[in-house]
Write an enzyme that holds these catalytic residues in place. Structure first.
Site, PDB file in Angstrom:
ATOM      1  N   SER A  86     -26.128  27.669 -21.087  1.00 33.88           N
ATOM      2  CA  SER A  86     -24.948  27.701 -21.725  1.00 33.88           C
ATOM      3  C   SER A  86     -24.935  29.192 -22.513  1.00 33.88           C
ATOM      4  O   SER A  86     -24.920  30.310 -21.890  1.00 33.88           O
ATOM      5  CB  SER A  86     -24.685  26.844 -22.550  1.00 33.88           C
TER       6      SER A  86
ATOM      7  N   ASP B  61     -18.237  31.649 -22.483  1.00 35.47           N
ATOM      8  CA  ASP B  61     -19.769  31.606 -22.478  1.00 35.47           C
ATOM      9  C   ASP B  61     -20.475  31.918 -21.393  1.00 35.47           C
ATOM     10  O   ASP B  61     -19.707  31.864 -20.174  1.00 35.47           O
ATOM     11  CB  ASP B  61     -20.208  30.515 -23.285  1.00 35.47           C
TER      12      ASP B  61
ATOM     13  N   ASP C  22     -21.888  29.971 -19.196  1.00 33.46           N
ATOM     14  CA  ASP C  22     -21.619  29.166 -18.072  1.00 33.46           C
ATOM     15  C   ASP C  22     -20.328  28.515 -18.076  1.00 33.46           C
ATOM     16  O   ASP C  22     -19.826  27.562 -17.290  1.00 33.46           O
ATOM     17  CB  ASP C  22     -22.613  27.790 -18.140  1.00 33.46           C
TER      18      ASP C  22
ATOM     19  N   ASP D 290     -18.035  26.902 -20.093  1.00 30.85           N
ATOM     20  CA  ASP D 290     -17.591  25.815 -20.377  1.00 30.85           C
ATOM     21  C   ASP D 290     -16.803  25.859 -21.807  1.00 30.85           C
ATOM     22  O   ASP D 290     -16.146  24.989 -22.462  1.00 30.85           O
ATOM     23  CB  ASP D 290     -18.338  24.495 -20.549  1.00 30.85           C
TER      24      ASP D 290
END
Length: 446
Positions: A102, A241, A243, A245
């Site tokens: 993440s 960010d 990834d 999400d």
């Protein structure tokens, strides 16, 4: 029963340090295949990843483990976490797996899972996988070994899905925005979504090299985006960010608009349209200002434990369509069952288009309480309930706030830190008490 490996968002840590090692991830893939595929002969798992250099290694390890368990694999390559949720449901797969840490730096990585419904796995399923990890690894008969294919149209499918989450025919011609992809998994997707809807898109953080993910850019470091918005005289900017999400936005004056404010904007727009169902779900970290602002419209705020999986659990229990976190995880459950930065940004842009108001004007309806968050580094995960001194000082700080604020101490589920948060009406007092409490926590846990 606590989990040995899974935290609040899958398994995460430093690459090369157990359990973020190739051999463990191989065994994890096998264990997950055994649990999630339920011995189905045609079982399939979708695997996506972000842009970290270690993603190649862990992708291969997962592929081998799943194949040994007799599970077929569909590889997407770099793909946002919410896209894997979407593709898992689209392809009727038994599970989706994302290789990502993440918002963490490149030297960390992690594994997170989605079930066939596109939701994060329950604690119970994660415990079943952990139990399987402890069993000797076996391989199915050669005739039953899983096959792997690469999905060539995954990005295009997801781009079209994102565009479908706002009313058909909506266009953003004349809108100029900056999109920060954090050198992460949205670099080849997010700019296309907004450009295909007619916006003029200026991109940054869109040249990943395996090592620069989240480095000085993205939703956790929006200062660079704020500067770029001002330099380009853009209408606004949005930062995702690594990834994809999380979403943080910046208005035309360079002011950062966080997850609480974005929730407020989407909630009030949905409420005005009669499309908001159930309470809005936040977390223990959600600003009091959001709770008070929503109350003016007769909308209730419910607070879940920190972590988007717990937000979703509460949303499901209250049949809510909107929830999220201050950090920018925004879940529009009537669109997709997980946090999605691109989809959330489109909902905010649709609110701007529908009302004719700027991002700055829309956020102006919510007054945030001063809030101070201090991260205290610790050697390992801790149970703060076992530290009497910390609990006593926490009660003293709460007493000094005299009912005009909140105190929250929580150990992070993804990093070796204790988060100390103080919130109240008096900004100077909030800052002083947060620093005092953080220093005491650091001393007690040293």
């Amino acid at each position: 029963m606590s989990r040995a490996y899974f935290g609040t968002d899958g398994i995460r840590g430093k690459v090369g340090t157990y359990p973020i090692t190739a051999d463990f991830v191989l065994k994890l893939g096998w264990a997950a295949g055994r649990v999630l595929a339920r011995d189905r002969a045609d079982a399939t798992v979708v695997i996506g990843k972000d842009t970290r250099i270690s993603g190649y290694m862990f992708e291969s390890a997962l592929e081998a483990g799943l194949s040994a368990a007799g599970v077929n694999i569909q590889l997407t390559g770099p793909m946002p976490t919410p896209a894997v949720s979407y593709l898992t449901r689209t392809f009727r797969a038994e599970a989706g797996i994302v290789i990502s840490a993440s918002h963490n730096p490149y030297f960390d990585n992690g594994i997170k899972f989605f079930g066939p419904d596109g939701l994060k796995l329950s604690d119970a399923i994660e415990r079943l996988i952990e139990a399987e990890i402890d069993q000797p690894m076996t391989t199915v008969d050669s005739a039953k070994i899983g096959r792997a294919i690469r999905l060539k149209d995954a990005a295009g499918r997801y781009i079209e899905f994102c565009k479908s989450t706002i009313p058909a025919g909506t266009e953003f011609h004349g809108v100029k925005l900056v999109v920060d992809c954090a050198h992460g998994s949205t670099y080849h997707i997010a700019p296309h979504v907004f450009a295909e809807l007619g916006a003029t898109v200026i991109t940054m953080g869109d040249t990943p090299n395996g090592f620069n993910i989240n480095e000085h850019v993205g939703a956790t470091k929006p200062a660079a985006l704020a500067r770029r918005v001002l330099e380009e005289a853009a209408d606004f900017g949005l930062a995702l960010d690594g990834d994809g999400d999380r979403l943080i936005m910046v208005d035309h004056e360079g002011h950062i608009v966080d997850g609480d404010e974005l929730l407020y904007i989407i909630a009030t727009c949905r409420h005005a349209e009669g499309a908001l169902r159930g309470p809005v779900v936040g977390t223990l970290m959600t600003n009091l200002g959001l709770e008070h602002a929503l109350a003016r419209f007769g909308v209730e705020l419910k607070r879940a434990s920190v972590g988007d999986r717990y937000v979703m659990e509460m949303m499901l229990s209250h049949d809510s369509t909107l929830g999220g976190e201050s950090s920018g995880h925004i879940i529009c459950r009537d669109r997709i069952p997980t946090g999605d930065g691109i989809v959330a940004a489109l909902q905010v842009m649709e609110a701007m288009r529908a009302t004719g108001k700027s991002l700055s004007e829309l956020r102006g309806g919510m007054d945030k309480y001063p809030q101070r968050l201090v991260n205290v580094q610790v050697a390992a995960r801790v149970d703060l309930r076992q530290h009497d001194g910390v609990q006593r000082l926490t009660r003293e700080v709460e007493a000094e706030l005299a009912g005009e604020g909140r105190v929250l101490l929580r150990a992070s589920g993804t990093e070796p830190v204790v988060r100390v948060m103080v919130e109240g009406a008096d900004g100077d007092k909030v800052h002083r008490l947060a620093e005092k409490l953080a220093a005491a926590v650091a001393e007690a846990l040293a």
